[in-house]
Write a protein that holds these residues in place. Structure first.
Motif, PDB file in Angstrom:
ATOM      1  N   ALA A  30       0.837  -1.196   0.000  1.00 56.03           N
ATOM      2  CA  ALA A  30       0.000   0.000   0.000  1.00 56.03           C
ATOM      3  C   ALA A  30       0.876   1.251   0.000  1.00 56.03           C
ATOM      4  CB  ALA A  30      -0.932  -0.016   1.199  1.00 56.03           C
ATOM      5  N   ALA A  31       1.955   1.214   0.775  1.00 55.80           N
ATOM      6  CA  ALA A  31       2.867   2.356   0.850  1.00 55.80           C
ATOM      7  C   ALA A  31       3.819   2.395  -0.346  1.00 55.80           C
ATOM      8  CB  ALA A  31       3.663   2.304   2.153  1.00 55.80           C
ATOM      9  N   ASN A  32       4.174   1.229  -0.875  1.00 59.16           N
ATOM     10  CA  ASN A  32       5.118   1.133  -1.995  1.00 59.16           C
ATOM     11  C   ASN A  32       4.527   0.218  -3.070  1.00 59.16           C
ATOM     12  OD1 ASN A  32       7.731   2.581  -1.109  1.00 59.16           O
ATOM     13  ND2 ASN A  32       7.216   1.329   0.669  1.00 59.16           N
ATOM     14  N   PRO A  33       3.554   0.723  -3.833  1.00 65.98           N
ATOM     15  CA  PRO A  33       2.814  -0.137  -4.767  1.00 65.98           C
ATOM     16  C   PRO A  33       3.641  -0.723  -5.891  1.00 65.98           C
ATOM     17  CG  PRO A  33       2.244   2.185  -5.077  1.00 65.98           C
ATOM     18  CD  PRO A  33       3.049   2.108  -3.824  1.00 65.98           C
ATOM     19  N   ASN A  34       4.789  -0.142  -6.204  1.00 57.06           N
ATOM     20  CA  ASN A  34       5.616  -0.677  -7.291  1.00 57.06           C
ATOM     21  C   ASN A  34       6.634  -1.715  -6.827  1.00 57.06           C
ATOM     22  OD1 ASN A  34       4.358   0.773  -9.251  1.00 57.06           O
ATOM     23  ND2 ASN A  34       5.953   2.327  -9.488  1.00 57.06           N
ATOM     24  N   GLU A  35       6.842  -1.828  -5.526  1.00 57.60           N
ATOM     25  CA  GLU A  35       7.861  -2.770  -5.052  1.00 57.60           C
ATOM     26  C   GLU A  35       7.555  -4.215  -5.447  1.00 57.60           C
ATOM     27  OE1 GLU A  35      11.609  -3.498  -3.481  1.00 57.60           O
ATOM     28  OE2 GLU A  35      10.633  -1.548  -3.699  1.00 57.60           O
ATOM     29  N   PRO A  36       6.304  -4.681  -5.419  1.00 56.15           N
ATOM     30  CA  PRO A  36       6.057  -6.056  -5.865  1.00 56.15           C
ATOM     31  C   PRO A  36       6.475  -6.305  -7.312  1.00 56.15           C
ATOM     32  CG  PRO A  36       4.169  -5.229  -4.643  1.00 56.15           C
ATOM     33  CD  PRO A  36       5.080  -4.056  -4.865  1.00 56.15           C
ATOM     34  N   ASN A  37       6.421  -5.259  -8.149  1.00 55.88           N
ATOM     35  CA  ASN A  37       6.784  -5.425  -9.554  1.00 55.88           C
ATOM     36  C   ASN A  37       8.251  -5.766  -9.732  1.00 55.88           C
ATOM     37  OD1 ASN A  37       4.169  -4.593 -10.085  1.00 55.88           O
ATOM     38  ND2 ASN A  37       4.762  -2.455 -10.446  1.00 55.88           N
ATOM     39  N   ARG A  38       9.053  -5.558  -8.703  1.00 54.53           N
ATOM     40  CA  ARG A  38      10.494  -5.750  -8.796  1.00 54.53           C
ATOM     41  C   ARG A  38      10.914  -7.169  -8.398  1.00 54.53           C
ATOM     42  NH1 ARG A  38      12.963  -0.535  -8.151  1.00 54.53           N
ATOM     43  NH2 ARG A  38      14.080  -1.048  -6.247  1.00 54.53           N
ATOM     44  N   PHE A  39       9.888  -8.020  -8.169  1.00 46.14           N
ATOM     45  CA  PHE A  39      10.125  -9.423  -7.855  1.00 46.14           C
ATOM     46  C   PHE A  39       9.280 -10.283  -8.791  1.00 46.14           C
ATOM     47  CE2 PHE A  39      11.226  -7.019  -4.131  1.00 46.14           C
ATOM     48  CZ  PHE A  39      12.407  -7.610  -3.697  1.00 46.14           C
ATOM     49  N   GLY A  40       9.697 -11.551  -8.947  1.00 46.83           N
ATOM     50  CA  GLY A  40       9.039 -12.444  -9.886  1.00 46.83           C
ATOM     51  C   GLY A  40       9.853 -12.622 -11.153  1.00 46.83           C
ATOM     52  N   TRP A  41      11.149 -12.428 -11.049  1.00 45.23           N
ATOM     53  CA  TRP A  41      12.035 -12.466 -12.211  1.00 45.23           C
ATOM     54  C   TRP A  41      13.013 -13.633 -12.132  1.00 45.23           C
ATOM     55  CZ3 TRP A  41      10.247  -9.029 -15.605  1.00 45.23           C
ATOM     56  CH2 TRP A  41       9.609  -7.884 -15.139  1.00 45.23           C
ATOM     57  N   VAL A  42      13.743 -13.850 -13.216  1.00 44.49           N
ATOM     58  CA  VAL A  42      14.889 -14.751 -13.238  1.00 44.49           C
ATOM     59  C   VAL A  42      16.129 -13.910 -12.962  1.00 44.49           C
ATOM     60  CG1 VAL A  42      16.333 -16.262 -14.652  1.00 44.49           C
ATOM     61  CG2 VAL A  42      13.838 -16.409 -14.810  1.00 44.49           C
ATOM     62  N   VAL A  43      16.932 -14.332 -11.989  1.00 52.90           N
ATOM     63  CA  VAL A  43      18.104 -13.574 -11.565  1.00 52.90           C
ATOM     64  C   VAL A  43      19.366 -14.335 -11.980  1.00 52.90           C
ATOM     65  CG1 VAL A  43      19.291 -12.485  -9.623  1.00 52.90           C
ATOM     66  CG2 VAL A  43      16.796 -12.729  -9.580  1.00 52.90           C
ATOM     67  N   GLU A  44      20.271 -13.642 -12.655  1.00 54.11           N
ATOM     68  CA  GLU A  44      21.526 -14.257 -13.098  1.00 54.11           C
ATOM     69  C   GLU A  44      22.640 -13.905 -12.122  1.00 54.11           C
ATOM     70  OE1 GLU A  44      24.326 -14.761 -17.101  1.00 54.11           O
ATOM     71  OE2 GLU A  44      22.820 -13.161 -17.043  1.00 54.11           O
ATOM     72  N   ILE A  45      23.360 -14.924 -11.660  1.00 59.22           N
ATOM     73  CA  ILE A  45      24.454 -14.770 -10.694  1.00 59.22           C
ATOM     74  C   ILE A  45      25.701 -15.437 -11.264  1.00 59.22           C
ATOM     75  CG2 ILE A  45      25.268 -15.373  -8.370  1.00 59.22           C
ATOM     76  CD1 ILE A  45      22.294 -15.441  -7.515  1.00 59.22           C
ATOM     77  N   ASP A  46      26.837 -14.754 -11.191  1.00 56.47           N
ATOM     78  CA  ASP A  46      28.104 -15.334 -11.636  1.00 56.47           C
ATOM     79  C   ASP A  46      28.806 -15.984 -10.448  1.00 56.47           C
ATOM     80  OD1 ASP A  46      30.557 -16.009 -12.676  1.00 56.47           O
ATOM     81  OD2 ASP A  46      30.930 -14.075 -13.624  1.00 56.47           O
ATOM     82  N   PRO A  47      28.810 -17.319 -10.353  1.00 54.18           N
ATOM     83  CA  PRO A  47      29.413 -17.969  -9.188  1.00 54.18           C
ATOM     84  C   PRO A  47      30.933 -17.853  -9.163  1.00 54.18           C
ATOM     85  CG  PRO A  47      28.780 -19.614 -10.804  1.00 54.18           C
ATOM     86  CD  PRO A  47      28.263 -18.295 -11.318  1.00 54.18           C
ATOM     87  N   PHE A  48      31.534 -17.569 -10.317  1.00 57.40           N
ATOM     88  CA  PHE A  48      32.997 -17.492 -10.395  1.00 57.40           C
ATOM     89  C   PHE A  48      33.537 -16.121  -9.999  1.00 57.40           C
ATOM     90  CE2 PHE A  48      31.746 -20.903 -13.258  1.00 57.40           C
ATOM     91  CZ  PHE A  48      32.612 -21.916 -12.898  1.00 57.40           C
ATOM     92  N   ASP A  49      32.664 -15.140  -9.806  1.00 57.02           N
ATOM     93  CA  ASP A  49      33.093 -13.791  -9.451  1.00 57.02           C
ATOM     94  C   ASP A  49      32.233 -13.289  -8.294  1.00 57.02           C
ATOM     95  OD1 ASP A  49      33.928 -11.198  -9.219  1.00 57.02           O
ATOM     96  OD2 ASP A  49      33.346 -10.577 -11.254  1.00 57.02           O
ATOM     97  N   PRO A  50      32.703 -13.448  -7.062  1.00 62.14           N
ATOM     98  CA  PRO A  50      31.907 -13.035  -5.901  1.00 62.14           C
ATOM     99  C   PRO A  50      31.585 -11.549  -5.881  1.00 62.14           C
ATOM    100  CG  PRO A  50      33.724 -14.463  -5.230  1.00 62.14           C
ATOM    101  CD  PRO A  50      33.971 -14.103  -6.669  1.00 62.14           C
ATOM    102  N   ALA A  51      32.354 -10.746  -6.641  1.00 64.39           N
ATOM    103  CA  ALA A  51      32.108  -9.303  -6.664  1.00 64.39           C
ATOM    104  C   ALA A  51      31.086  -8.902  -7.720  1.00 64.39           C
ATOM    105  CB  ALA A  51      33.418  -8.557  -6.908  1.00 64.39           C
ATOM    106  N   ALA A  52      30.694  -9.844  -8.602  1.00 68.43           N
ATOM    107  CA  ALA A  52      29.761  -9.516  -9.676  1.00 68.43           C
ATOM    108  C   ALA A  52      28.358  -9.316  -9.116  1.00 68.43           C
ATOM    109  CB  ALA A  52      29.761 -10.618 -10.726  1.00 68.43           C
ATOM    110  N   GLN A  53      27.723  -8.234  -9.514  1.00 73.15           N
ATOM    111  CA  GLN A  53      26.380  -7.929  -9.023  1.00 73.15           C
ATOM    112  C   GLN A  53      25.349  -8.810  -9.719  1.00 73.15           C
ATOM    113  OE1 GLN A  53      24.564  -3.923  -9.826  1.00 73.15           O
ATOM    114  NE2 GLN A  53      24.723  -3.782  -7.596  1.00 73.15           N
ATOM    115  N   PRO A  54      24.442  -9.430  -8.971  1.00 71.11           N
ATOM    116  CA  PRO A  54      23.361 -10.195  -9.600  1.00 71.11           C
ATOM    117  C   PRO A  54      22.493  -9.278 -10.470  1.00 71.11           C
ATOM    118  CG  PRO A  54      23.542 -10.726  -7.270  1.00 71.11           C
ATOM    119  CD  PRO A  54      24.399  -9.525  -7.499  1.00 71.11           C
ATOM    120  N   VAL A  55      21.878  -9.875 -11.490  1.00 65.14           N
ATOM    121  CA  VAL A  55      21.077  -9.103 -12.442  1.00 65.14           C
ATOM    122  C   VAL A  55      19.718  -9.766 -12.626  1.00 65.14           C
ATOM    123  CG1 VAL A  55      20.957  -8.128 -14.755  1.00 65.14           C
ATOM    124  CG2 VAL A  55      23.186  -8.426 -13.653  1.00 65.14           C
TER     125      VAL A  55
END
Length: 408
Positions: free
Chosen positions: A289-314
């Protein structure tokens, strides 16, 4: 199922056989396996050759069946053994610290962020070194789908407070651990330069067609390109260039909306009270109710580079926003990647994504944004079991501005 399934891309069958039937059969088998595994710690299973138990002949494994049981222990066939490999609360082996598990639930949120999360689910093994097929040493990426807050905290959820919300968020997400087969048994390598936790508060980039869209913008992120965390990480996938795909499934349960619930939120199960995580009481991001767009930012496929701990997930928005249940990989004859995905919400659909560009085998970096460009399709079935793939492209198949689809 009939193998008659038309595809406007011309690649309905990128890897031989009935693509649709084989993918669905794989999902069914894999889901049952994961449902069983999710209730247990990650197990290392070693096959023995005892005369009364399992034996291997030319690669085949045979064993005496295990009878049904209600015993509170792991039962394996004679000649086999099962030992825990990576349990909730085990240290990941990070150089930042290796906090010991406290059986009284006394670990802090910061300590939990350096330990295995709760409820292991989808996982994938990446051999070390990168590009090798080494079967005895590698990185294991593991989903942590949800938290059991009655066990996670001293006193359970009574009283409930901000510190417990932070710890619950730290018990979600993904682990990357280094494992090695030593003297016939698997173990976690500690310390490891690769050890990493991704949680419900890890900063992540939003990429693809939805990045920066008005529906993705919040007060905390007015650009709509950066989000904190990943949640309800159920099934998974991987890429040919050695990255991990974690799938956000039942994201709705973390949000509560005591105000006006939108038709889309109602369709996916957002309610006034939420599913009992109660994060919204101390983290306003989850107050829809306070942040109506926040749910839209979940429900995705997230890519993570396991070989680079400093790489930001996308978060790869070109693969669609649903309750993702898996991302099964296939390759086309010309080297493009295809991902088959299911929506775990009732009465929803099956999708596939086909990349615009081919996978570059010789240049890993060239694949960095491969999943941001391509075509998403939805399956439409006929009564006889046949069907067709429909392009989900703005301007086609009724996805027009006058019907609410102004952009991709």
């Amino acid at each position: 199922m009939s193998s008659s399934f038309s595809d406007p891309s011309g690649i309905d069958n990128p890897s031989g056989g009935s693509a649709f039937s084989s993918v669905l059969n794989t999902w069914t088998t894999r889901r049952r396996l994961l449902q069983a595994a999710a209730a247990l710690p990650l197990i290392g299973l070693a096959a023995g050759c005892a005369t009364s138990g399992g034996r291997r002949d030319s690669g085949a494994v045979t064993f005496a069946p295990v009878s049904a049981s209600v015993e509170d222990r792991v039962l394996v066939p004679a000649g086999y053994s099962a030992t825990p490999l990576y349990r909730w609360g085990d240290a990941i082996g990070s150089a930042q610290g290796m906090p010991a598990f406290k059986s009284d639930a006394g670990n802090t949120a910061d300590e939990q962020a350096l330990q295995a999360g709760m409820h292991h689910d989808g996982m994938h093994f990446f051999p070390l070194p990168f590009g090798s097929d080494n079967p005895v040493r590698g990185l294991l990426a593991i989903n942590h789908e949800y938290s059991d807050d009655g066990l996670l905290h001293a006193g359970g959820m009574d009283p409930w407070n901000a510190a417990k919300v932070r710890k619950s968020q730290a018990a979600h997400g993904v682990s990357v651990i280094e494992i090695e087969l030593r003297n016939g048994a698997w173990s976690v390598v500690r310390p490891s330069a690769y050890a990493r936790r991704v949680t419900a508060t890890t900063p992540m980039r939003i990429a693809g067609p939805a990045a920066g869209h008005a529906s993705m913008r919040t007060v905390a992120d007015p650009a709509g390109t950066m989000v904190l965390g990943t949640i309800n990480n159920c099934a998974n996938g991987y890429t040919p260039w050695g990255t991990y795909l974690t799938c956000e499934e039942n994201w709705n349960g973390y949000f509560a909306n005591a105000g006006t619930i939108t038709p889309e939120q109602r369709r996916y199960g957002v309610t006034a009270a939420g599913a009992g995580y109660r994060w919204h009481e101390y983290d306003s991001r989850f107050d829809a109710a306070a942040n109506p767009n926040e749910p839209n930012r979940f429900g995705w496929v997230v890519e993570i580079d396991p070989f680079d701990p400093a790489a930001q997930p996308v978060k790869r928005t070109a693969l669609g926003r649903i309750k993702h249940e898996g991302a099964a990989l296939a390759l086309t004859a010309d080297g493009r990647v295809v991902y088959y995905m299911g929506d775990d919400q009732q009465f929803e659909y099956i999708y596939k994504f086909v990349s615009r560009d081919a996978f570059n085998k010789s240049d890993r970096a060239a694949n960095r944004d491969l999943l941001d460009h391509g075509t998403l399709y939805v399956a439409r079935f006929s009564a006889d079991g046949s069907g067709e793939w429909l392009e989900l492209v703005q301007g086609k198949n009724g996805l027009t501005a006058d019907k609410g689809f102004a952009t991709q």
